[in-house]
Design an enzyme around this catalytic site. Sequence first.
Site, PDB file in Angstrom:
ATOM      1  N   LYS A  29       0.835  -1.194   0.000  1.00  0.00           N
ATOM      2  CA  LYS A  29       0.000   0.000   0.000  1.00  0.00           C
ATOM      3  C   LYS A  29       0.875   1.252   0.000  1.00  0.00           C
ATOM      4  O   LYS A  29       1.840   1.331   0.769  1.00  0.00           O
ATOM      5  CB  LYS A  29      -0.896  -0.049   1.243  1.00  0.00           C
ATOM      6  CG  LYS A  29      -1.966   1.016   1.343  1.00  0.00           C
ATOM      7  CD  LYS A  29      -2.831   0.746   2.578  1.00  0.00           C
ATOM      8  CE  LYS A  29      -3.979   1.721   2.709  1.00  0.00           C
ATOM      9  NZ  LYS A  29      -4.848   1.404   3.880  1.00  0.00           N
TER      10      LYS A  29
ATOM     11  N   SER B 175      -9.509   0.921   2.974  1.00  0.00           N
ATOM     12  CA  SER B 175      -8.756   1.767   2.072  1.00  0.00           C
ATOM     13  C   SER B 175      -7.605   1.036   1.373  1.00  0.00           C
ATOM     14  O   SER B 175      -6.966   1.588   0.474  1.00  0.00           O
ATOM     15  CB  SER B 175      -8.180   2.954   2.855  1.00  0.00           C
ATOM     16  OG  SER B 175      -7.294   2.502   3.882  1.00  0.00           O
TER      17      SER B 175
ATOM     18  N   SER C 262      -9.963  -1.457   7.090  1.00  0.00           N
ATOM     19  CA  SER C 262      -9.321  -1.290   5.789  1.00  0.00           C
ATOM     20  C   SER C 262      -8.445  -2.443   5.331  1.00  0.00           C
ATOM     21  O   SER C 262      -7.970  -2.433   4.196  1.00  0.00           O
ATOM     22  CB  SER C 262      -8.509   0.009   5.775  1.00  0.00           C
ATOM     23  OG  SER C 262      -9.356   1.127   5.776  1.00  0.00           O
TER      24      SER C 262
END
Length: 470
Positions: A81, A156, A180
């Site tokens: 990420k 996310s 997330s």
Amino acid sequence: MSTEPALMSLTSVAHAIADKTVSSREVTQSCLDRIARWQPRLNAFMAIEAEAALKAADAADTVLAKGARHGALHGVPLAHKDMYYEAGKVVTCGSRIRRDFVATTTSTALQRLKDAGTIRLGSLQMAEFAYGPTGHNSHYGPVHNPFALDRITGGSSSGSGAAVAARLTFAALGSDTGGSIRMPAHFCGVTGLKTTVGRVSRAGAMPLSQSLDTVGPLARSAQDCALLLGLMAGADPEDPTAVAGPLPDYIAATTGSIKGLTVGVPTAFYVDDLDAEVAGVLDATIAMLKREGANVVQVELPDQRQLTAASQLVLAVEAAAFHKRWMIERPQDYGPQVLMRLQNGLAIPGVLYLEAMRWRGPALAAHLAAVADVDAMIAPVSPIAAPTIAESDVGNGPDAEAVIQRLTRFTRPINYLGLPSLAIPAGFTRGGLPVGMQLVGRSFDEATLLRIGAAFQRATDFHDRAPAFT
């Protein structure tokens, strides 16, 4: 069976490279070939660093040829990420504000994986500043679910979920502040571990909420998550909240039977208003755990709606505090929905925030009392499978807010309590969409969750099912 290296698990490919049955270059090229095919459809990567990855793979193979090995993941290519700082690399955090931000330090979690021998494929897409649960991003576009391109990935950690599911990377770091890691795991059919607050250092990871943020992996299996957790966990002088002390053998935990363990099923909230197919997967998961030897009992929990409300309040205030200067100086550089959520945090009185923080201890004590007789709790990650990108697009979908509130309601209480949770693939809808279940444990008892998750995965193949490229 396919011999494509990218289709191997993290654990198996690490062993294969170490045994020289496959080279790091072959593995890396296999991942890059899949990235080239899937990326135009998924939008999962923020940056692809093919030339550098192949050069690093060749270097890893040279080291192995000389009889050396740098760690348990020597030569394994990964992507993470785009919120984990790596010195000398642009880290966008999914935002326009940090589009050109070059990190000067490397996050502890990422450094520990690098020290274990991993190489970098690039960076993965994410919701802007990790503040969005669906996978939408107004600056870089939505990430698409590899099982159905018109569906969300969850956020996310959107790129992490999609890339692991499509076998573009063997695993990926995500973050979990309100779900997330677990939501992308659920919507994309992969395994995701939300760690206990303090289990893994957050140093060098973009902050969203200082008291709720957690670092954890998304991978193909509980065994792979155990391998990654063992490499990352532990004290860190750069993060005073990272807890010191001896660590369990997480990999050994995944080999244990669950015979005699007790798993609790909530009597309310987590079993309310479920889509019929999600309810069916929950029932089938419970039945499988029983067949594997677990005792399954009902548990009555305190009001989870209060925990959800408190979690949202804490997140809103802490996120607004971090972003205050940019909201004043660069409001035009935020996406409209993220800016609105951040501005809402500025309107919450300090007294309410302090009350929410003060209540966390009593709320955790009440929860632990309710689950005192069980080793872990099981519940759906979300009451629904992945909705479409269109219907969950705030500002365009007329019912988007209601959709988002529904899909996030089962994750936030766990963040507020600071507990660990493992999301595992547990089935599919008739339309082929993944459905995940989450195992929730006691503080710092990730080992039990990994033990249960691995036992379930030995008895099922949901985690092995990859999306087809058609």
